[in-house]
Design a protein around this motif. Structure first.
Motif, mmCIF file in Angstrom:
data_model
loop_
_atom_site.group_PDB
_atom_site.id
_atom_site.type_symbol
_atom_site.label_atom_id
_atom_site.label_comp_id
_atom_site.label_asym_id
_atom_site.label_seq_id
_atom_site.Cartn_x
_atom_site.Cartn_y
_atom_site.Cartn_z
ATOM 1 N N ALA A 184 -4.819 1.530 10.223
ATOM 2 C CA ALA A 184 -5.062 2.815 9.563
ATOM 3 C C ALA A 184 -4.773 3.987 10.500
ATOM 4 O O ALA A 184 -4.175 4.991 10.098
ATOM 5 C CB ALA A 184 -6.509 2.880 9.072
ATOM 6 N N GLU B 57 -7.538 5.236 4.332
ATOM 7 C CA GLU B 57 -7.959 4.318 3.270
ATOM 8 C C GLU B 57 -7.527 2.878 3.541
ATOM 9 O O GLU B 57 -8.052 1.935 2.940
ATOM 10 C CB GLU B 57 -7.380 4.769 1.921
ATOM 11 C CG GLU B 57 -7.839 6.155 1.473
ATOM 12 C CD GLU B 57 -6.999 7.268 2.070
ATOM 13 O OE1 GLU B 57 -6.074 6.939 2.858
ATOM 14 O OE2 GLU B 57 -7.269 8.441 1.771
ATOM 15 N N LEU B 58 -6.592 2.699 4.455
ATOM 16 C CA LEU B 58 -6.059 1.366 4.735
ATOM 17 C C LEU B 58 -7.101 0.469 5.414
ATOM 18 O O LEU B 58 -6.980 -0.752 5.382
ATOM 19 C CB LEU B 58 -4.813 1.476 5.618
ATOM 20 C CG LEU B 58 -3.826 0.297 5.602
ATOM 21 C CD1 LEU B 58 -3.397 -0.035 4.188
ATOM 22 C CD2 LEU B 58 -2.613 0.619 6.466
ATOM 23 N N ASP C 120 -1.664 6.466 10.050
ATOM 24 C CA ASP C 120 -2.274 7.705 9.564
ATOM 25 C C ASP C 120 -2.652 7.575 8.088
ATOM 26 O O ASP C 120 -2.340 8.436 7.269
ATOM 27 C CB ASP C 120 -1.317 8.892 9.758
ATOM 28 C CG ASP C 120 -2.005 10.236 9.520
ATOM 29 O OD1 ASP C 120 -3.239 10.277 9.654
ATOM 30 O OD2 ASP C 120 -1.304 11.215 9.182
ATOM 31 N N ALA C 121 -3.332 6.472 7.768
ATOM 32 C CA ALA C 121 -3.753 6.204 6.391
ATOM 33 C C ALA C 121 -5.184 5.677 6.431
ATOM 34 O O ALA C 121 -5.402 4.452 6.444
ATOM 35 C CB ALA C 121 -2.820 5.196 5.730
ATOM 36 N N TYR D 162 0.847 -1.190 0.000
ATOM 37 C CA TYR D 162 0.000 0.000 0.000
ATOM 38 C C TYR D 162 0.880 1.236 0.000
ATOM 39 O O TYR D 162 1.936 1.268 0.637
ATOM 40 C CB TYR D 162 -0.917 0.032 1.229
ATOM 41 C CG TYR D 162 -1.826 1.239 1.251
ATOM 42 C CD1 TYR D 162 -2.947 1.300 0.424
ATOM 43 C CD2 TYR D 162 -1.537 2.328 2.062
ATOM 44 C CE1 TYR D 162 -3.766 2.415 0.420
ATOM 45 C CE2 TYR D 162 -2.352 3.451 2.065
ATOM 46 C CZ TYR D 162 -3.467 3.493 1.245
ATOM 47 O OH TYR D 162 -4.270 4.602 1.233
ATOM 48 N N CYS D 163 0.441 2.254 -0.724
ATOM 49 C CA CYS D 163 1.197 3.508 -0.822
ATOM 50 C C CYS D 163 0.376 4.658 -0.268
ATOM 51 O O CYS D 163 -0.788 4.842 -0.635
ATOM 52 C CB CYS D 163 1.561 3.779 -2.285
ATOM 53 S SG CYS D 163 2.412 5.356 -2.534
ATOM 54 N N LYS D 164 0.990 5.426 0.602
ATOM 55 C CA LYS D 164 0.365 6.627 1.152
ATOM 56 C C LYS D 164 0.988 7.843 0.492
ATOM 57 O O LYS D 164 2.212 8.015 0.523
ATOM 58 C CB LYS D 164 0.567 6.692 2.669
ATOM 59 C CG LYS D 164 0.032 7.964 3.301
ATOM 60 C CD LYS D 164 0.361 8.030 4.779
ATOM 61 C CE LYS D 164 -0.072 9.357 5.377
ATOM 62 N NZ LYS D 164 0.282 9.471 6.810
ATOM 63 N N ARG D 165 0.171 8.675 -0.103
ATOM 64 C CA ARG D 165 0.660 9.890 -0.757
ATOM 65 C C ARG D 165 0.954 10.949 0.299
ATOM 66 O O ARG D 165 0.129 11.232 1.170
ATOM 67 C CB ARG D 165 -0.375 10.418 -1.738
ATOM 68 C CG ARG D 165 -0.805 9.410 -2.806
ATOM 69 C CD ARG D 165 0.262 9.236 -3.859
ATOM 70 N NE ARG D 165 0.401 10.409 -4.673
ATOM 71 C CZ ARG D 165 -0.292 10.623 -5.800
ATOM 72 N NH1 ARG D 165 -1.173 9.709 -6.218
ATOM 73 N NH2 ARG D 165 -0.111 11.717 -6.509
ATOM 74 N N SER E 191 -2.827 2.062 -5.524
ATOM 75 C CA SER E 191 -2.515 3.128 -4.567
ATOM 76 C C SER E 191 -1.165 3.785 -4.868
ATOM 77 O O SER E 191 -0.893 4.891 -4.392
ATOM 78 C CB SER E 191 -2.513 2.571 -3.137
ATOM 79 O OG SER E 191 -1.414 1.694 -2.920
#
Length: 284
Positions: A235, A242-243, A239-240, A16-19, A77
């Motif tokens: 999540a 969408e996770l 601090d994500a 998973y990638c967090k922008r 993601s």
């Protein structure tokens, strides 16, 4: 951006990638991004409908979305690789942080696992992307139906876009690995999540060692490492937001796959099954 490796079971891991970049002004968005945002806003509006075809469409739409493999959602993601992004990353040489739990993934195998996740589905997404693009125009006659939008057309457009995003994300990961721009780091908070499920291991065993421990007479039993309820905790910790959905979807799909008697199929057999499942969804 920041990458996460989230082991779901002893044999399957979610990428998973967090922008991290700031919000881009609307005027600077690409044409494709504007279309995507418009589609998202329209879907959100339909979700508020209490009855009618919008409500029915949203209900069946959510079921179809849940059937999309979690691997595809994970790759989507990751921002797709573009010439501008490639030039910028080569210029700055800024490493991308990859967070993982070292008590669930051996440190020496982290980059190898990421390489596998980045490349094993590339051709699949590329082929399905073009297939969706070719089929979409063939649904034009459905536009003659009054009131209700041309759902088949939008469905194939979405699937084509989804496969394109997953393909682009996988190419981006492969590029970062090739240029040595991945910086792995084990996160203590992530390690604690897996310790809760394996309190007696004291972090000594990795998922590989756990899998080996489950082997008997040449047969290895894959076991779950997370529960769907872990999504919210992960999540919040990372601090994500969408996770939450990503983990819940991945856990549910892996649990269903492990219940099947054909869970030991080879990758090419699994790919064929995924294609058949997708065709069945389209018929529905």
């Amino acid at each position: 951006m920041r990458l996460f490796l989230i082991p779901i079971s002893t044999g399957r891991t979610l990428i998973y990638c967090k922008r991290l970049d700031a919000a881009v002004p609307a005027k600077q968005l690409s044409y494709l991004d504007r279309i995507t945002n418009k589609a998202t806003a329209t879907w959100a509006k339909w979700e508020t409908a209490e009855k009618g075809w919008q409500k029915t469409l949203v209900t069946y739409g959510h079921r179809a979305l849940q059937r999309i493999p979690y691997e595809e959602w994970g790759l989507k993601s990751v921002p797709p690789l573009s010439s501008r992004r490639e030039t910028e990353e080569l210029r700055t040489k800024k490493p991308v942080e990859l967070l993982y739990p070292k008590n669930a993934i051996q440190t020496s195998k982290v980059l190898g696992l990421l390489q596998k996740l980045a490349t094993e589905r590339q051709q699949l997404h590329r082929k399905r992307m073009w297939w969706s693009i070719v089929v979409a125009p063939l649904t034009a006659p459905f536009a003659l139906v009054p009131v209700i939008p041309n759902i088949p057309f939008f469905f194939f457009c979405y699937r084509g876009w989804s496969h394109w995003r997953a393909w682009g994300g996988s190419k981006h990961l492969e590029f970062l690995l090739k240029e040595n721009l991945i910086q792995p780091r084990s996160l203590a908070d992530l390690e604690n999540v897996y310790l809760r499920h394996y309190p007696h291991s004291e972090g000594a065993k990795t998922t590989d060692e756990k899998a080996t421990a489950e082997c008997a007479d040449g047969h290895c039993e894959e076991v779950m490492l997370l529960k769907d309820t872990d999504g919210r905790a992960l999540a919040k910790m990372l601090d994500a937001p969408e996770l939450v959905a990503e983990v819940e979807r991945a856990v549910h799909q892996v649990e269903q796959q492990l219940k099947r008697p054909d869970q030991t199929k080879k990758p090419d057999q699994k790919e064929a099954d995924e294609k058949n499942d997708e065709k069945n969804d389209e018929k529905r």
